[in-house]
Structure formats: structure tokens, C-alpha cells
Write an enzyme that holds these catalytic residues in place. Structure first.
Site, mmCIF file in Angstrom:
data_model
loop_
_atom_site.group_PDB
_atom_site.id
_atom_site.type_symbol
_atom_site.label_atom_id
_atom_site.label_comp_id
_atom_site.label_asym_id
_atom_site.label_seq_id
_atom_site.Cartn_x
_atom_site.Cartn_y
_atom_site.Cartn_z
ATOM 1 N N LEU A 161 41.311 13.158 -4.531
ATOM 2 C CA LEU A 161 40.320 14.187 -4.241
ATOM 3 C C LEU A 161 38.951 13.859 -4.814
ATOM 4 C CD1 LEU A 161 42.401 17.458 -4.658
ATOM 5 C CD2 LEU A 161 41.483 16.499 -2.560
ATOM 6 N N GLU A 162 38.914 13.205 -5.947
ATOM 7 C CA GLU A 162 37.629 12.928 -6.587
ATOM 8 C C GLU A 162 36.847 11.807 -5.893
ATOM 9 O OE1 GLU A 162 36.053 14.572 -8.739
ATOM 10 O OE2 GLU A 162 37.591 15.960 -9.448
ATOM 11 N N THR A 163 37.533 10.707 -5.564
ATOM 12 C CA THR A 163 36.800 9.553 -5.006
ATOM 13 C C THR A 163 37.530 8.893 -3.843
ATOM 14 O OG1 THR A 163 37.833 8.018 -6.594
ATOM 15 C CG2 THR A 163 35.724 9.029 -7.242
#
Length: 405
Positions: A127-129
Site C-alpha cells: 500500500l505504501e509504495t
């Protein structure tokens, strides 16, 4: 032969003079320069090396794009279905499962040490990167200095700017090494500099902590961070559930009023497959992020830990659901059917009217936060509507009718 150089020279002079004549530009540059001097003094008090203060800080550039992104106010707000469909995609699930297998021995070692199951670490990473495929390209020091010199959240970002300089000094980084999001988050797991300083660990054993280039450093740091936040080993994030037709929705959406699982079972709540809830001593809150016609979730203590990583209920549900999918679970049983789009102006009008009627909806900012959901729930309950705290068309129309009186 000399004509072009002469014309170019005059053009540069005119350009410079024209720039100086632009109203507000010179004063803005002066204010930023003055702010950098103040940040430099704060950094010196924090023990930053004089070489960094001399060679790095004075050359930082104000990033207008950062201010623009910080002020960005979308006309339409993402609904739950839009939010989840954009983040928990078949491609992301498939890639997450492959990476879980690739890193399984290392991730299991992390679970033994920190108590965080592998699928959650991979989910945060995704989800972050998008598993490291996009770490951000904004110059971190410039971005943080820009936000520190902006009055909206100056204190917070001043602290993050100092932390970024401390990080640069501790890890022997160059400014060009430090790139990330417009808000200063960096690396595979998008840590803010202060989190990097306090919770990042050396996962690959090379003697350096590098969240940009080392996947193992990033995964180990995520595990360490979650443990420090209070992750409870052996407890899942939550689960999708079925609600009975007569469910009292005024009890939903209140994370600060948790109930034992047995209490939810007594209300007729079941697992998503229709089975009984597990017999356990855990307390849970019930969330209906898309209203009474959408999916429902019982969320446990670890849900709150996920929200300390990112203060968004939708983000926390996405982390939990993606983790479940990576571990082999299927899609939501109640699905994410398309919802009516939410207009920021409609939420603002609802907040304004609810506040005027005595329901505390919080600031009129167009953000569908917990205070606004609570006020909507109370209004619906008082007007014999399904009290799910969601701004569906009938609720918004009822609020607008009050506004026109």
C-alpha cells in the site's frame, strides 16, 4: 557572429528585472530565506554538524508544488468502494503473494522477533509504495523545509526537518540520496524522518539502515515500528461480518465504544460466511464505512495500531483486507458495490447545518471524519432514519431541507 550572444544577454537582463517586478515573489523568497536561517539555528541546537548547516541548509529550495499538493482539495471525495478498489487490486494481491513466498523465511524470523505476521508487513509495503516500485521523487529536505516554513503545520514539519538532518548525519547520506513523497515520507515503507530515526533497524546486517535500497531493512523496520506501537501478537486486525436485518446501527462506527465478541453475537452479528463469531475474550468495534448497504467489519485492537501508522479508517481496512488476501483469503463477501459520489460541498453543507442544529460535526472542512459521522448518526436517529452515520442521498436531502428552513 556576436549578435546572438548579445541578444541572449539582454534577454537574461530583462528576465531578471521582470522577475524582480513580480508582486510578492521577492518577499516570498525573503521569508523562506529568513525561515531557513531559523531552521539552521534550531538544527545547530539539535547538534547538527556545522558542515551540513553551512553546505546544505542555505541551498535548499522552496517547492511550490509541495504547497499546492498540501492545499489540494478535491471536489469529490473517494467512497469506500473507490478507495478499496484502487488499492486492493488483483495485481497487488498476486504480487504480494509472490513476495510473501520469496521472503517467507526472513518474514517468519521477523514474526518470531516482533510478533507481526508476514502478510501484514507485505500489505503495508504494497500500500505504501506498491512493493517498492514507486518511492517518490521529491527532494526530502526541500519538501520538509517548505512545509516547515508554511504556517499551517510549521511545528510538526520543523521537527521532521531537524530529524531528516539528523538522519542524514547518522547514516552519512547526501541530499540527493534523500527523496520521497511530497510530505517527506521516505523508503519502501514510507517512514517519516522521526520514525526512521527511532524505529528503523538494520534488517540485512550490513551495518547501515537504508530504507530506500534495502527491502529487508524496510520490512524489519516496519515490524519493529508496529511492535513499538503495541501490536498484539496472535490477534488479527478484524474481520468482515454479516449483520441481521434489524441491527441497531447506532452502535456502529464508534471505535471508542468496544464490546466483547459475545455482545456482538447477541445482537445477531455473524461471520461473513454465516458462521458463529469465534469464542474469544477480545473486544471489538463495528464499522460500516459505506453505510448500512455496504460491508460491515468487526475491528480489534490491532486495527488501532494500524491507524497509528496512518490515521484513516479506510487505510486501516485496506491494510487488513490486503493482508488477508495475501494470506489466501478471498474478496469481500458483501463486495464493494459502486456508491453515490460524495461531493465535498455536500459534506461542508451537512457539517454547517448539523452544527447549527446542535450536533457537533466538527470544523466545516468537507472531511468525513469521526465527528461528522457521529453527528450524522445522531441526526439520523432523531429523524427515524437508519443511523449508520453515512451521508447517503436521503440523509443529505433531509439535512438540506433543514438548511432551507
Amino acid at each position: 557572429m556576436n549578435t546572438f550572444p548579445v541578444v541572449r544577454h539582454h534577454f537574461v537582463v530583462i528576465l531578471i528585472l521582470g522577475t524582480l517586478a513580480i508582486p510578492g515573489l521577492s518577499s516570498a523568497n525573503t521569508e523562506f530565506s529568513t525561515c531557513l536561517t531559523s531552521l539552521q539555528a534550531q538544527a545547530r541546537s539539535a547538534g547538527i554538524n556545522e558542515s551540513i548547516l553551512r553546505d546544505v541548509v542555505p541551498g535548499l529550495q522552496q517547492q511550490e508544488r509541495v504547497i499546492s499538493l498540501d492545499r489540494k482539495q478535491p471536489e469529490f471525495l473517494q467512497t469506500f468502494s473507490e478507495y478499496l478498489d484502487l488499492r486492493v487490486t488483483p495485481e497487488r494481491v498476486e504480487r504480494g503473494r509472490a513476495l510473501l513466498e520469496q521472503h517467507r523465511p526472513f518474514l517468519l524470523d521477523l514474526q518470531k522477533q516482533y510478533g507481526v505476521p508476514p502478510q501484514y508487513l507485505v500489505s503495508f509495503w504494497g500500500l505504501e509504495t506498491n512493493y517498492g516500485s514507486y518511492l517518490g521523487r521529491m527532494p526530502t529536505l526541500d519538501s520538509l523545509a517548505t512545509l516547515a516554513c508554511d504556517q499551517r503545520r510549521s511545528d510538526f514539519f520543523s521537527g521532521e526537518f531537524i530529524a531528516a538532518l539528523q538522519l542524514m548525519q547518522r547514516e552519512s547520506l547526501e541530499p540527493a540520496d534523500m527523496q520521497g513523497s511530497w510530505a517527506g515520507a521516505v523508503g519502501h515503507t514510507q517512514f517519516m524522518p522521526s520514525s526512521y530515526l527511532h524505529y528503523a533497524v538494520d534488517g540485512d546486517g550490513d551495518g547501515q539502515i537504508d530504507l530506500w535500497r534495502s527491502e529487508r531493512d524496510a520490512l524489519a523496520s516496519g515490524a519493529n515500528y508496529l511492535k513499538a506501537l503495541g501490536w498484539q501478537s496472535g490477534l488479527r486486525w478484524g474481520r468482515e461480518v454479516q449483520l441481521p436485518d434489524n441491527f441497531p446501527f447506532q452502535f456502529a462506527g464508534q471505535r471508542d465504544q468496544r464490546r466483547p465478541l459475545q455482545a456482538w453475537a447477541d445482537y445477531g452479528v455473524k461471520r461473513s460466511d454465516g458462521g458463529k463469531l469465534p469464542i474469544a475474550s477480545a473486544d471489538a468495534a463495528l464499522l460500516v464505512p459505506a453505510g448500512h448497504r455496504g460491508p460491515a467489519f468487526l475491528v480489534y485492537g490491532n486495527f488501532e495500531i494500524i491507524m497509528r501508522w496512518n490515521r484513516s479508517e479506510l487505510y486501516a481496512i485496506a491494510v487488513g483486507h490486503l493482508a488477508d488476501r495475501i494470506a489466501g483469503a478471498g474478496a469481500l463477501r458483501n463486495g464493494t458495490n459502486p456508491q453515490e459520489p460524495l461531493r465535498k460541498t455536500d459534506i461542508e453543507l451537512a457539517q454547517k447545518t448539523l452544527n447549527a442544529l446542535g450536533y457537533d460535526a466538527g470544523p466545516v472542512d468537507g472531511v468525513l471524519g469521526s465527528a461528522t459521522r457521529s453527528a450524522l448518526r445522531d441526526f439520523q436517529l432523531a429523524n427515524n432514519m437508519v443511523a449508520d452515520g453515512y451521508p447517503n442521498p436521503s440523509t443529505l436531502e433531509a439535512i438540506a431541507t433543514h438548511d432551507r428552513r
